[in-house]
Design an enzyme around this catalytic site. Sequence first.
Site, PDB file in Angstrom:
ATOM      1  N   TRP A  23     -19.142  19.289   8.230  1.00 14.31           N
ATOM      2  CA  TRP A  23     -20.127  18.308   8.705  1.00 14.31           C
ATOM      3  C   TRP A  23     -20.233  18.362  10.227  1.00 14.31           C
ATOM      4  CZ3 TRP A  23     -18.514  13.142   5.794  1.00 14.31           C
ATOM      5  CH2 TRP A  23     -18.710  13.349   4.413  1.00 14.31           C
TER       6      TRP A  23
ATOM      7  N   TYR B  68     -15.236  -1.865   8.984  1.00 14.70           N
ATOM      8  CA  TYR B  68     -13.778  -1.661   8.985  1.00 14.70           C
ATOM      9  C   TYR B  68     -13.198  -2.068  10.338  1.00 14.70           C
ATOM     10  CZ  TYR B  68      -9.402   1.054   9.136  1.00 14.70           C
ATOM     11  OH  TYR B  68      -8.095   1.452   9.287  1.00 14.70           O
TER      12      TYR B  68
ATOM     13  N   LYS C 107     -10.374  -4.967  11.176  1.00 15.91           N
ATOM     14  CA  LYS C 107      -9.066  -4.619  11.731  1.00 15.91           C
ATOM     15  C   LYS C 107      -8.839  -5.313  13.073  1.00 15.91           C
ATOM     16  CE  LYS C 107      -6.801  -1.720   9.003  1.00 15.91           C
ATOM     17  NZ  LYS C 107      -5.384  -1.896   8.625  1.00 15.91           N
TER      18      LYS C 107
ATOM     19  N   ASP D  86     -21.789  13.490  13.305  1.00 14.72           N
ATOM     20  CA  ASP D  86     -20.656  13.844  14.161  1.00 14.72           C
ATOM     21  C   ASP D  86     -19.741  12.644  14.364  1.00 14.72           C
ATOM     22  OD1 ASP D  86     -21.863  16.316  16.593  1.00 14.72           O
ATOM     23  OD2 ASP D  86     -20.679  16.530  14.763  1.00 14.72           O
TER      24      ASP D  86
ATOM     25  N   GLY E  90       0.823  -1.223   0.000  1.00 17.68           N
ATOM     26  CA  GLY E  90       0.000   0.000   0.000  1.00 17.68           C
ATOM     27  C   GLY E  90       0.843   1.253   0.000  1.00 17.68           C
TER      28      GLY E  90
ATOM     29  N   GLY F  69      -0.031   5.308  -0.913  1.00 22.76           N
ATOM     30  CA  GLY F  69      -0.924   6.139  -0.102  1.00 22.76           C
ATOM     31  C   GLY F  69      -0.135   7.190   0.656  1.00 22.76           C
TER      32      GLY F  69
ATOM     33  N   LYS G 211     -12.389  21.129   0.463  1.00 21.56           N
ATOM     34  CA  LYS G 211     -13.585  21.979   0.469  1.00 21.56           C
ATOM     35  C   LYS G 211     -13.224  23.448   0.656  1.00 21.56           C
ATOM     36  CE  LYS G 211     -16.251  19.635   3.508  1.00 21.56           C
ATOM     37  NZ  LYS G 211     -17.484  19.247   4.229  1.00 21.56           N
TER      38      LYS G 211
ATOM     39  N   THR H  58      -3.488   7.383  15.467  1.00 23.94           N
ATOM     40  CA  THR H  58      -4.775   8.088  15.544  1.00 23.94           C
ATOM     41  C   THR H  58      -5.069   8.631  14.145  1.00 23.94           C
ATOM     42  OG1 THR H  58      -3.599  10.106  16.174  1.00 23.94           O
ATOM     43  CG2 THR H  58      -4.398   8.718  17.958  1.00 23.94           C
ATOM     44  N   ASN H  59      -5.808   9.737  14.043  1.00 23.07           N
ATOM     45  CA  ASN H  59      -6.186  10.275  12.721  1.00 23.07           C
ATOM     46  C   ASN H  59      -4.955  10.851  12.022  1.00 23.07           C
ATOM     47  OD1 ASN H  59      -8.678  10.083  14.277  1.00 23.07           O
ATOM     48  ND2 ASN H  59      -9.633  11.097  12.524  1.00 23.07           N
TER      49      ASN H  59
HETATM   50  O1  GFB Z   1     -11.727  11.487   9.702  1.00 24.54           O
HETATM   51  P1  GFB Z   1     -13.203  11.313   9.921  1.00 24.54           P
HETATM   52  O2  GFB Z   1     -14.084  11.285   8.720  1.00 24.54           O
HETATM   53  O3  GFB Z   1     -13.512   9.945  10.672  1.00 24.54           O
HETATM   54  O4  GFB Z   1     -13.680  12.469  10.940  1.00 24.54           O
HETATM   55  P2  GFB Z   1     -13.384   9.559  12.218  1.00 24.54           P
HETATM   56  C1  GFB Z   1     -15.046  12.599  11.175  1.00 24.54           C
HETATM   57  C2  GFB Z   1     -15.308  13.818  12.066  1.00 24.54           C
HETATM   58  O5  GFB Z   1     -15.000  15.013  11.329  1.00 24.54           O
HETATM   59  C3  GFB Z   1     -16.795  13.869  12.405  1.00 24.54           C
HETATM   60  C4  GFB Z   1     -16.213  15.772  11.129  1.00 24.54           C
HETATM   61  O6  GFB Z   1     -16.954  14.506  13.645  1.00 24.54           O
HETATM   62  C5  GFB Z   1     -17.337  14.746  11.285  1.00 24.54           C
HETATM   63  O7  GFB Z   1     -18.552  15.400  11.655  1.00 24.54           O
HETATM   64  N1  GFB Z   1     -16.217  16.398   9.797  1.00 24.54           N
HETATM   65  C6  GFB Z   1     -16.498  17.694   9.550  1.00 24.54           C
HETATM   66  C7  GFB Z   1     -15.951  15.776   8.630  1.00 24.54           C
HETATM   67  N2  GFB Z   1     -16.475  17.940   8.219  1.00 24.54           N
HETATM   68  C8  GFB Z   1     -16.125  16.749   7.632  1.00 24.54           C
HETATM   69  C9  GFB Z   1     -15.926  16.390   6.269  1.00 24.54           C
HETATM   70  O8  GFB Z   1     -16.062  17.195   5.328  1.00 24.54           O
HETATM   71  N3  GFB Z   1     -15.543  15.098   6.028  1.00 24.54           N
HETATM   72  C10 GFB Z   1     -15.376  14.189   7.047  1.00 24.54           C
HETATM   73  N4  GFB Z   1     -14.969  12.937   6.736  1.00 24.54           N
HETATM   74  N5  GFB Z   1     -15.586  14.489   8.362  1.00 24.54           N
HETATM   75  C11 GFB Z   1     -11.829   7.674  11.397  1.00 24.54           C
HETATM   76  C12 GFB Z   1     -12.072   6.399  10.617  1.00 24.54           C
HETATM   77  O9  GFB Z   1     -13.028   8.008  12.079  1.00 24.54           O
HETATM   78  O10 GFB Z   1     -10.838   7.472  12.380  1.00 24.54           O
HETATM   79  C13 GFB Z   1     -10.815   5.985   9.929  1.00 24.54           C
HETATM   80  O11 GFB Z   1     -13.112   6.652   9.671  1.00 24.54           O
HETATM   81  C14 GFB Z   1      -9.635   5.990  10.848  1.00 24.54           C
HETATM   82  O12 GFB Z   1     -10.982   4.708   9.356  1.00 24.54           O
HETATM   83  C15 GFB Z   1      -9.582   7.194  11.772  1.00 24.54           C
HETATM   84  O13 GFB Z   1      -9.695   4.823  11.610  1.00 24.54           O
HETATM   85  C16 GFB Z   1      -8.556   7.003  12.886  1.00 24.54           C
HETATM   86  O14 GFB Z   1     -12.274  10.249  12.900  1.00 24.54           O
HETATM   87  O15 GFB Z   1     -14.757   9.669  12.817  1.00 24.54           O
END
Ligand code: GFB
Length: 307
Positions: free
Chosen positions: A196, A131, A135, A263, A9, A12, A182, A159-160
């Site tokens: 969002w 997912y 994992k 959220d 991978g 990426g 965006k 983390t993220n």
């Molecule tokens: O990174 P994300 O999409 O996933 O973040 P997670 C989601 C958070 O960001 C939520 C806010 O609170 C959304 O409301 N947000 C605001 C947005 N605007 C946006 C937008 O335009 N796009 C997105 N995507 N979110 C991730 C997992 O969960 O955690 C991954 O999906 C990974 O697989 C990661 O494991 C560690 O943080 O909720």
Amino acid sequence: MTKRILVTGSDGMVGSALREVLGDDTFFATRADADLRDFEATDRLFKEVQPTHVIHLAAVVGGIGGNIMHSGDFFRSNILINTNVLECARQNDVQRLVSFMSTCIFPAEASYPLSVEDLHNGPPHPSNFGYAYAKRMLDVQTRAYRAQWNSDFVIAVPTNIYGPHDNWNLEEGHVAPALIHKCYLAKQNNEPLMVWGSGNPLREFIYSGDVAKLVTWVLNDYQGTEPIILTSGIEMPIKELVHLVADAMDFTGEIIFQSDKPDGQFRKPSNAQPLLDQIGGFDFTPVDVGIKRTVDWFVANYPNVRL
Ligand code: GFB
């Protein structure tokens, strides 16, 4: 036998960052080299490369939108990929393999900070259960292989992650790249930046370059066998991330929070202590610095970015 590292991978975000820290003893494999959901193709890749070490990054991932829309595919693809890669690593006598989980797969209801001991103590957040369970099976397979064959397989749990070369898809990408994309369009088109949810959820962010350095340390020096969380331990409200992106993009337009959008999990603070106990200190890239670096990369490369 000389060390030969296989990175799966590798096209990426983290793979691109690893290209800056790993040497020419590394084979950077991409989907074009092998569809890792297919065992024969995976085994051919291992026989061609003959790695002594593996950094297994390949996964089917997405943000909250992608996870909600594709839970079945995320489960099936990641189960196949991980099952094949770990089995091929075992059959081809790989000395050490590092694979990845993430902090979103922990139980939705857990004591904080999240610790690896709690990984299976409850269901994950419904927004990414497909997912997350796939994992979690990576952890089970890793422990089972160590028990039966003494396989030296370990797992990093960032983390993220954010940084250059991310997936910038507006609907399926993670929050940082989606907001950067965006914000760029809002500035270009003189429109509001749509965010969002409420902006109140908290996340810990780690720059891809830091993950590359830390996973190289896990490969070469981590002495434990438990999954190791990679985090600075610093939480940030999504709304603060929004302002960092707007400042880095020099966006001064209206910002609108869309309450009809999800959220997701409110927070998932994770335990940084095991990493700090093992590695001592680490200079994490401050999020404002990392976001500025990422925004500058995006602006310089758009529209030739992954969507
Ligand atoms: O990174 P994300 O999409 O996933 O973040 P997670 C989601 C958070 O960001 C939520 C806010 O609170 C959304 O409301 N947000 C605001 C947005 N605007 C946006 C937008 O335009 N796009 C997105 N995507 N979110 C991730 C997992 O969960 O955690 C991954 O999906 C990974 O697989 C990661 O494991 C560690 O943080 O909720």
